[in-house]
Design an enzyme around this catalytic site. Structure first.
Site, short mmCIF file in Angstrom:
data_model
loop_
_atom_site.label_atom_id
_atom_site.label_comp_id
_atom_site.label_asym_id
_atom_site.label_seq_id
_atom_site.Cartn_x
_atom_site.Cartn_y
_atom_site.Cartn_z
N HIS A 140 0.84 -1.20 0.00
CA HIS A 140 0.00 0.00 0.00
C HIS A 140 0.88 1.25 0.00
O HIS A 140 0.70 2.15 -0.84
CB HIS A 140 -0.89 -0.02 1.25
CG HIS A 140 -1.77 1.18 1.40
ND1 HIS A 140 -3.11 1.19 1.06
CD2 HIS A 140 -1.51 2.43 1.86
CE1 HIS A 140 -3.62 2.39 1.29
NE2 HIS A 140 -2.67 3.16 1.80
N GLU A 141 1.83 1.30 0.93
CA GLU A 141 2.70 2.48 1.01
C GLU A 141 3.61 2.57 -0.20
O GLU A 141 4.01 3.67 -0.61
CB GLU A 141 3.51 2.44 2.30
CG GLU A 141 2.67 2.38 3.59
CD GLU A 141 1.61 3.47 3.69
OE1 GLU A 141 1.80 4.54 3.08
OE2 GLU A 141 0.59 3.24 4.37
N HIS A 176 1.90 4.66 -2.79
CA HIS A 176 2.10 6.09 -2.52
C HIS A 176 3.48 6.54 -2.96
O HIS A 176 3.65 7.59 -3.60
CB HIS A 176 1.94 6.36 -1.03
CG HIS A 176 0.53 6.34 -0.53
ND1 HIS A 176 -0.46 7.13 -1.05
CD2 HIS A 176 -0.05 5.63 0.48
CE1 HIS A 176 -1.59 6.91 -0.41
NE2 HIS A 176 -1.37 6.01 0.53
N GLU A 192 -4.43 7.90 -2.96
CA GLU A 192 -4.97 6.64 -2.43
C GLU A 192 -5.33 5.68 -3.55
O GLU A 192 -5.26 4.46 -3.38
CB GLU A 192 -6.20 6.92 -1.54
CG GLU A 192 -6.61 5.77 -0.67
CD GLU A 192 -5.58 5.40 0.40
OE1 GLU A 192 -5.68 4.30 0.97
OE2 GLU A 192 -4.66 6.21 0.65
#
Length: 497
Positions: free
Chosen positions: A258-259, A262, A288
């Site tokens: 997830h990170e 980003h 996101e």
């Protein structure tokens, strides 16, 4: 000369903000506990200096003298800087420094309250955060609702009155799916998700895949641990992500990926925007969309695990013993109403966001008192997910956002979910991207994202970027269709949208 001087000034502001950001990262990852008080003062000083430099009279004169710029790059820098400058000049330096000090105090109060599961010790700090949020909204100004001024900080151009019907529509179209899945029952064995998997082995595998599948490299990025996973960066060549390691090992793997989404967004922003206000993502919702795409649309897909299952078996044979890629795919896509947002599955995740959005509105409007928040939280959890948190740590205290003053932030998570599928659908119109996604070779997809999303930074508003990249405004339809197709297939349900 005015543009050259302006760019030098913007670079200085960027450098001060990067220094404050580095202090914040250090605070989350490795700072000694006793350093908290002084660190708050240091960060307040840096943020105050950056604010003063950006809002002083000389900056205003340089913006005025620069005209429309000499080319598209200068025009974009001027457009974004003028928008930010108009908002920033409405916030006095004293307010900015006060907010920085309050955030630092609230952060450490939240850590202590969460550790002891006592909301009452955090409540006074949340009262302060809400007071600051109301004052900030008044200083910035708004037309419809004070929440709009706060939401605009994270999702430019978006208003609460636009979010509410989108959330209501999404709720009405996905809650029945959740009810059908729960009613269908599930005899699968999910104990595999808590099989022994060493701490360092978890982090190493997650990082290895982040590099091989998604392009995150040690030359420009690093990973550490924190109480709440996050990504920050101090340039496109200095990316930091954090994760946390638990017995439930998917938390580390999917948190890392997830990170990574980003981080790769920030990496893809064009160098021409470096050290200017344009050098960041278009919005938190767009940001996101990248993290949820990497985490869920790719990381929880069947092709992904067909490719990476052998590598997992190599480093964690205790986890994969007796499994095959299809069985693991089913396990990691379990739909199970749960207490913790960051561990929620794709079907239930947005209900966690809706809950927080509704409570923020009530708190900001004064319809809900801070001391009533835990009870209201628990009631909403029961309404949406049929659960009651056994304590504050697994309920109202689980997120870092309110301690950081990030009121108005939560809706961007669901907006990002919607956009993630819409973008992937658009990208897959390119045969090379479609073939790559089916074989878990994501180079063509990443190139498409850099070209159509990442490189633009903040030069486009979220609505403009969405229409350019996908050919239409943001809509829930692709996301709802995706959830039905994927989970009706996994759970053997009759197709129904």
């Amino acid at each position: 000369m005015s543009m050259e001087e302006l760019r030098r000034r913007l670079a200085q502001v960027s450098d001060l903000e990067a220094a404050a950001g580095l202090m914040s990262w250090d605070q989350e990852t490795q700072m000694p506990e006793e350093a908290a008080r002084v660190r708050g003062l240091q960060m307040a000083t840096l943020e105050g200096l950056a604010h003063e430099l950006f809002t002083d009279a000389r900056t205003a004169k340089l913006l005025e003298a620069a005209g429309d710029g000499q080319d598209e790059t200068e025009a974009s820098i001027l457009r974004v800087t003028r928008r930010d400058h108009a908002k920033a000049t409405r916030l006095p330096t004293e307010f900015v420094e006060e907010a920085a000090r309050a955030r630092n105090e609230a952060h450490h109060a939240w850590l202590d309250a969460r550790g002891h599961s006592r909301f009452a010790t955090f409540a006074p700090h949340l009262e302060k955060m809400l007071d600051l949020a109301r004052r900030q909204a008044d200083l910035l100004g708004y037309e419809e609702h004070p929440y709009d001024a706060l939401l605009d900080e994270y999702e430019p151009g978006m208003r609460a009155s636009q979010v509410e019907p989108v959330f209501a529509d999404l709720r009405d179209r996905t809650l029945p799916l959740l009810r059908r899945i729960v009613a269908a029952g599930d005899a699968a064995d999910y104990s595999v998700l808590t099989r022994p998997f060493g701490r360092e082995a978890q982090k190493a595998f997650a990082w290895r895949v982040a590099g091989e599948a998604f392009g995150l490299k040690r030359e420009f990025a690093r990973q550490d641990e924190s109480a709440h996973p996050f990504q920050t960066n101090f340039s496109r060549s200095d990316l930091r992500i954090t994760t946390r390691v638990e017995d439930y090992w998917p938390a580390c793997l999917f948190g890392t990926w997830h990170e990574t989404g980003h981080a790769m967004y920030e990496r893809g922003v064009s160098e021409r925007w470096e050290r200017t206000p344009v050098s960041a993502g278009a919005s938190l919702g767009v940001h996101e969309s990248q993290s949820r795409m990497f985490e869920n649309l790719l990381g929880r897909s069947r092709p992904f695990w067909e490719r990476y299952f052998p590598q997992l078996a190599e480093v964690a044979p205790e986890v994969t013993a007796g499994l095959d890629p299809q069985t693991l795919y089913r396990a990691i896509n379990r739909v199970n109403p749960s207490l913790i947002r960051v561990e929620a599955d794709e079907v239930t995740y947005n209900f966690h966001v809706m809950l927080r959005f509704e409570l923020e509105l009530a708190l900001l409007e004064g319809r809900l008192r801070v001391d009533e928040l835990p009870e209201a939280w628990n009631a909403k959890m029961g309404e949406y997910l049929g659960l009651t948190p056994p304590d504050d740590a697994r309920g109202v205290l689980q997120d870092i956002h309110w301690s950081a003053g990030l009121i108005g932030y939560f809706p961007t998570y669901t907006l990002g979910n919607l956009l993630s599928v819409q973008l992937l659908e658009a990208a897959r119109r390119d045969p090379a991207v479609a073939a790559g996604v089916e074989s878990a070779e994501y180079g063509p997809l990443l190139a498409w994202l850099v070209k159509n999303v990442h490189q633009h930074g903040r030069s486009l508003l979220p609505a403009e970027l969405t229409e350019r990249a996908t050919g239409r405004p943001l809509t829930a339809d692709p996301y709802v269709r995706y959830l039905h197709e994927k989970y009706e297939g996994i759970y053997g349900l009759k197709a129904e949208v």
